[in-house]
Scaffold this motif. Structure first.
Motif, PDB file in Angstrom:
ATOM      1  N   UNK A 141      24.652  -1.531 -34.968  1.00 14.21           N
ATOM      2  CA  UNK A 141      23.988  -2.669 -34.329  1.00 14.21           C
ATOM      3  C   UNK A 141      24.774  -2.934 -33.049  1.00 14.21           C
ATOM      4  N   UNK A 142      24.387  -2.314 -31.938  1.00 11.94           N
ATOM      5  CA  UNK A 142      25.175  -2.464 -30.713  1.00 11.94           C
ATOM      6  C   UNK A 142      24.983  -3.835 -30.079  1.00 11.94           C
ATOM      7  N   UNK A 143      25.850  -4.146 -29.126  1.00  7.88           N
ATOM      8  CA  UNK A 143      25.706  -5.377 -28.366  1.00  7.88           C
ATOM      9  C   UNK A 143      24.389  -5.355 -27.597  1.00  7.88           C
ATOM     10  N   UNK A 144      23.709  -6.504 -27.479  1.00  4.59           N
ATOM     11  CA  UNK A 144      22.449  -6.527 -26.731  1.00  4.59           C
ATOM     12  C   UNK A 144      22.654  -6.089 -25.283  1.00  4.59           C
ATOM     13  N   UNK A 145      21.656  -5.403 -24.754  1.00  6.17           N
ATOM     14  CA  UNK A 145      21.689  -4.963 -23.361  1.00  6.17           C
ATOM     15  C   UNK A 145      20.275  -5.006 -22.821  1.00  6.17           C
ATOM     16  N   UNK A 146      20.102  -5.624 -21.658  1.00  6.36           N
ATOM     17  CA  UNK A 146      18.769  -5.761 -21.080  1.00  6.36           C
ATOM     18  C   UNK A 146      18.318  -4.493 -20.382  1.00  6.36           C
ATOM     19  N   UNK A 147      19.250  -3.744 -19.836  1.00  5.33           N
ATOM     20  CA  UNK A 147      18.934  -2.533 -19.083  1.00  5.33           C
ATOM     21  C   UNK A 147      18.703  -1.366 -20.040  1.00  5.33           C
ATOM     22  N   UNK A 148      17.645  -0.593 -19.812  1.00  7.48           N
ATOM     23  CA  UNK A 148      17.287   0.484 -20.732  1.00  7.48           C
ATOM     24  C   UNK A 148      18.396   1.525 -20.837  1.00  7.48           C
ATOM     25  N   UNK A 149      18.978   1.917 -19.726  1.00 11.51           N
ATOM     26  CA  UNK A 149      20.057   2.905 -19.776  1.00 11.51           C
ATOM     27  C   UNK A 149      21.252   2.366 -20.541  1.00 11.51           C
ATOM     28  N   UNK A 150      21.536   1.069 -20.376  1.00  6.03           N
ATOM     29  CA  UNK A 150      22.641   0.451 -21.118  1.00  6.03           C
ATOM     30  C   UNK A 150      22.340   0.402 -22.603  1.00  6.03           C
ATOM     31  N   UNK A 151      21.076   0.231 -22.958  1.00 10.16           N
ATOM     32  CA  UNK A 151      20.695   0.275 -24.370  1.00 10.16           C
ATOM     33  C   UNK A 151      20.927   1.666 -24.952  1.00 10.16           C
ATOM     34  N   UNK A 152      20.656   2.679 -24.169  1.00  4.97           N
ATOM     35  CA  UNK A 152      20.752   4.039 -24.681  1.00  4.97           C
ATOM     36  C   UNK A 152      22.187   4.496 -24.917  1.00  4.97           C
ATOM     37  N   UNK A 153      23.138   3.993 -24.152  1.00  4.79           N
ATOM     38  CA  UNK A 153      24.511   4.520 -24.226  1.00  4.79           C
ATOM     39  C   UNK A 153      25.127   4.434 -25.614  1.00  4.79           C
ATOM     40  N   UNK A 154      25.117   3.263 -26.278  1.00  2.00           N
ATOM     41  CA  UNK A 154      25.721   3.239 -27.622  1.00  2.00           C
ATOM     42  C   UNK A 154      24.968   4.092 -28.630  1.00  2.00           C
ATOM     43  N   UNK A 155      23.661   4.195 -28.483  1.00  2.00           N
ATOM     44  CA  UNK A 155      22.892   5.045 -29.376  1.00  2.00           C
ATOM     45  C   UNK A 155      23.241   6.519 -29.148  1.00  2.00           C
ATOM     46  N   UNK A 156      23.456   6.877 -27.907  1.00  2.00           N
ATOM     47  CA  UNK A 156      23.866   8.252 -27.604  1.00  2.00           C
ATOM     48  C   UNK A 156      25.228   8.545 -28.221  1.00  2.00           C
ATOM     49  N   UNK A 157      26.124   7.566 -28.135  1.00  2.00           N
ATOM     50  CA  UNK A 157      27.455   7.734 -28.722  1.00  2.00           C
ATOM     51  C   UNK A 157      27.350   7.946 -30.222  1.00  2.00           C
ATOM     52  N   UNK A 158      26.476   7.184 -30.880  1.00  2.00           N
ATOM     53  CA  UNK A 158      26.319   7.340 -32.323  1.00  2.00           C
ATOM     54  C   UNK A 158      25.714   8.701 -32.660  1.00  2.00           C
ATOM     55  N   UNK A 159      24.756   9.143 -31.865  1.00  2.00           N
ATOM     56  CA  UNK A 159      24.158  10.459 -32.105  1.00  2.00           C
ATOM     57  C   UNK A 159      25.194  11.568 -31.976  1.00  2.00           C
ATOM     58  N   UNK A 160      26.020  11.479 -30.964  1.00  2.00           N
ATOM     59  CA  UNK A 160      27.047  12.499 -30.772  1.00  2.00           C
ATOM     60  C   UNK A 160      28.032  12.500 -31.937  1.00  2.00           C
ATOM     61  N   UNK A 161      28.366  11.307 -32.439  1.00  2.00           N
ATOM     62  CA  UNK A 161      29.261  11.220 -33.589  1.00  2.00           C
ATOM     63  C   UNK A 161      28.584  11.781 -34.830  1.00  2.00           C
ATOM     64  N   UNK A 162      27.307  11.464 -35.030  1.00  2.00           N
ATOM     65  CA  UNK A 162      26.550  12.008 -36.163  1.00  2.00           C
ATOM     66  C   UNK A 162      26.550  13.529 -36.140  1.00  2.00           C
ATOM     67  N   UNK A 163      26.312  14.084 -34.952  1.00  2.00           N
ATOM     68  CA  UNK A 163      26.276  15.534 -34.830  1.00  2.00           C
ATOM     69  C   UNK A 163      27.640  16.151 -35.131  1.00  2.00           C
ATOM     70  N   UNK A 164      28.707  15.501 -34.655  1.00  2.00           N
ATOM     71  CA  UNK A 164      30.051  16.022 -34.889  1.00  2.00           C
ATOM     72  C   UNK A 164      30.401  16.005 -36.370  1.00  2.00           C
ATOM     73  N   UNK A 165      29.841  15.051 -37.113  1.00  2.00           N
ATOM     74  CA  UNK A 165      30.125  14.935 -38.544  1.00  2.00           C
ATOM     75  C   UNK A 165      29.163  15.761 -39.395  1.00  2.00           C
TER      76      UNK A 165
END
Length: 233
Positions: free
Chosen positions: A170-194
């Protein structure tokens, strides 16, 4: 399926159609050929609202509050529902969660994971669990730090009555679409690494960003049921 009085013109049906359209457009934008599981978050809403959603085809429901969830499960026992626990987990609630849910999205401590495994009834399939990761580093949010996720994942994999499915955030709220994507991208990369399968991420305000970054489960409440109702008791 007989939908009874819940026609395709009901407000909930219209909101559900909009959500499905949003998901479909996000999948298309990402070039994804797979699908996303919609987990309808019913916290504070009565069992009747969930029944209407079920009659419209939703089969996955998420609940934050244990006692509220147990009452709804009893009322909806005739429905084929997959129940997801998505709230904070207290040690004294693990037995009921292990017994009455199919998924738990909010595991962030080995102590809780061990209790869920020990208390999962032997006649049930292993409990599907996700590790909650605090990707934004917010002190107010639960979740393991990203750098600690691998150690917790390795320990959970050794527990006999749990099936580690993926990660949740549950990332911090972000109004900008690219800012919304960054934490989700980080989680995806971590998921893939695991080497895990699922990503539980994205809610009513940011589901497009989550889906474009690979969400396999989105947890939708207000966009489906409407503004949250006051909690009783």
């Amino acid at each position: 399926m007989n939908t009874g009085k819940y026609s395709s013109e009901s407000p909930l049906a219209q909101r559900l159609a909009r959500i499905r359209r949003r998901i479909g457009e996000a999948l298309h934008a990402a070039g994804r050929q797979d699908d996303v599981t919609l987990v309808a978050v019913g916290k504070t809403w009565p069992a009747g609202a969930l029944l209407e959603a079920w009659r419209l085809g939703i089969r996955h429901f998420g609940e934050n509050y244990l006692q509220e969830a147990l009452a709804k499960q009893q009322a909806l026992g005739h429905c084929d529902i997959t129940w997801h626990f998505i709230g904070p987990i207290q040690s004294n609630k693990t037995r009921a969660i292990a017994t009455h849910f199919h998924w738990v999205h909010t595991v962030d401590r080995l102590k809780i994971a061990r209790r869920l495994s020990q208390q999962r009834p032997e006649w049930l399939a292993p409990l599907n669990v996700c590790i909650q990761v605090n990707v934004s580093g917010e002190a107010s949010k639960a979740g393991v730090a990203p750098e600690a996720a691998a150690e917790l994942a390795a320990a959970i994999r050794e527990l006999p009555n749990l099936r580690l499915r993926g990660l949740m955030t549950i990332p911090a709220p972000a109004a900008d679409f690219d800012a919304q994507r960054r934490p989700f991208r980080q989680l995806r990369q971590l998921r893939d690494a695991l080497g895990l399968e699922d990503l539980s991420m994205g809610m009513s305000a940011d589901l497009e960003a989550a889906v474009q970054e690979g969400a396999t489960l989105v947890r939708i409440g207000s966009a489906l049921f409407g503004p949250r109702q006051p909690r009783r008791g």
